[in-house]
Design a protein around this motif. Structure first.
Motif, PDB file in Angstrom:
ATOM      1  N   LYS A 242       0.830  -1.212   0.000  1.00  0.00           N
ATOM      2  CA  LYS A 242       0.000   0.000   0.000  1.00  0.00           C
ATOM      3  C   LYS A 242       0.863   1.261   0.000  1.00  0.00           C
ATOM      4  O   LYS A 242       0.566   2.223  -0.722  1.00  0.00           O
ATOM      5  N   ARG A 243       1.924   1.247   0.792  1.00  0.00           N
ATOM      6  CA  ARG A 243       2.793   2.432   0.852  1.00  0.00           C
ATOM      7  C   ARG A 243       3.479   2.681  -0.484  1.00  0.00           C
ATOM      8  O   ARG A 243       3.484   3.816  -0.992  1.00  0.00           O
ATOM      9  N   ASP A 246       0.750   3.436  -3.273  1.00  0.00           N
ATOM     10  CA  ASP A 246       0.133   4.741  -3.048  1.00  0.00           C
ATOM     11  C   ASP A 246       0.997   5.839  -3.648  1.00  0.00           C
ATOM     12  O   ASP A 246       0.494   6.756  -4.319  1.00  0.00           O
ATOM     13  N   ARG A 247       2.296   5.738  -3.428  1.00  0.00           N
ATOM     14  CA  ARG A 247       3.200   6.763  -3.957  1.00  0.00           C
ATOM     15  C   ARG A 247       3.285   6.691  -5.480  1.00  0.00           C
ATOM     16  O   ARG A 247       3.223   7.724  -6.169  1.00  0.00           O
ATOM     17  N   LYS A 270      -4.994   4.403  -8.637  1.00  0.00           N
ATOM     18  CA  LYS A 270      -5.636   4.139  -7.348  1.00  0.00           C
ATOM     19  C   LYS A 270      -7.145   4.014  -7.547  1.00  0.00           C
ATOM     20  O   LYS A 270      -7.789   4.854  -8.182  1.00  0.00           O
ATOM     21  N   TYR A 276      -5.506  -0.994  -6.658  1.00  0.00           N
ATOM     22  CA  TYR A 276      -4.872  -0.308  -7.778  1.00  0.00           C
ATOM     23  C   TYR A 276      -5.151  -1.090  -9.064  1.00  0.00           C
ATOM     24  O   TYR A 276      -5.242  -2.310  -9.054  1.00  0.00           O
TER      25      TYR A 276
END
Length: 292
Positions: A242-243, A246-247, A270, A276
């Motif tokens: 997720k980290r 997300d970026r 996203k 995603y």
């Protein structure tokens, strides 16, 4: 039907993805979504026009020409995979114009077999002129007494046989360290305890090499919270997925994933539910390199 390699420019860097091989097998369940049900996975596959109980897993090392270096990220199955149709890296590097002696740096994103089996051929380094780079934590974990005597002892033995002999030629990275100017390593733990991802920046353009942060372009990306059997720490791997993505999604950075559909490069959109969508790269980078 694929030529087995694809090249593109990113700023002043030249990047070539190479398909070491592709495995047809049962799945994605239960390797993916092991905490879910076959019915849930089948519905997800069906919604994405994919077979419900069979899948193809590709293995894609990456070559980066940058600042007089030829940097190889991961090495595939090597000679041990050839009987099963894998281990095509050296053959396809040759078709792309590279010999193994041209590689100056080999980066091992983590030390799972499909990433390290190609470092040796006939008991000798496959890339005779290279130095080697991997995560400090990754190397320490695989060579620890706990791991060598634990449930992953067989994999640890491969590390001992293939990677440890190269230790004197190795550089061990921590979060934020650079491989060379323009390539930065970041911790992405969970898949393995020292798994790392890499950001390439050249002439204002960026690319992420996400290695095994996500291992299926639908099951791992649309459902990042679903557990994966290959992940040493599934919950940490979920947080890392997720980290990292997300970026990638927020900053619209293209990425290469080792197990994404060949040529393994795309974008992450996203979704409203927190997952995603994998968007394959088509001509975005060709346009970006116009005039360079």
């Amino acid at each position: 039907m694929t030529p087995g390699w694809q090249r593109f420019a990113l700023g002043e860097a030249r990047i070539t993805t190479v398909l070491d091989g592709a495995r047809h097998g049962d799945g994605p369940y239960p390797t993916f979504g092991k905490d879910r049900s076959q019915e849930e996975m089948a519905a997800l596959m069906r919604a994405n026009f994919l077979p419900e109980t069979r899948f193809v897993n590709g293995f894609t090392p990456v070559l980066v020409e940058l600042n007089d270096n030829l940097i190889l990220f991961d090495t595939g199955f090597g000679e041990s995979g050839r009987k099963d149709g894998y281990g095509k890296l050296i053959e396809r590097m040759g078709a792309a114009g590279y010999g193994p002696e041209a590689v100056t740096i080999v980066v091992l994103t983590h030390l799972h077999p499909d990433h390290i089996l190609g470092v040796m051929t006939g008991g000798k380094p496959t890339f005779p002129n290279a130095r080697y780079v991997t995560g400090a934590r990754e190397f320490e974990w695989w060579t620890s007494e706990e791991t060598r005597n634990g449930p992953r002892a067989e994999y640890a033995k491969m590390v001992e046989t293939l990677v440890v002999p190269l230790k004197e030629k190795m550089t061990f990275l921590k979060d934020g360290d650079t491989v060379v100017s323009g390539i930065t390593a970041f911790d992405a733990f969970g898949h393995t305890p020292g798994h790392m991802v890499f950001e390439l920046e050249s002439a204002g353009q960026r690319l992420m090499l996400t290695a095994d942060t996500a291992n299926h372009f639908v099951a791992s990306l649309q459902k990042p919270e679903w557990q994966v059997g290959f992940d040493v720490d599934p919950e940490q791997a979920i947080a890392t997925r997720k980290r990292v993505f997300d970026r990638i999604a927020a900053e619209r950075i293209p990425f290469i994933g080792y197990h994404m559909p060949f040529p393994a490069i795309g974008y992450a959109e996203k979704l409203e539910d927190g997952g995603y969508r994998f968007v394959p790269e088509t001509y975005q980078l060709a346009i970006a390199s116009e005039g360079s």
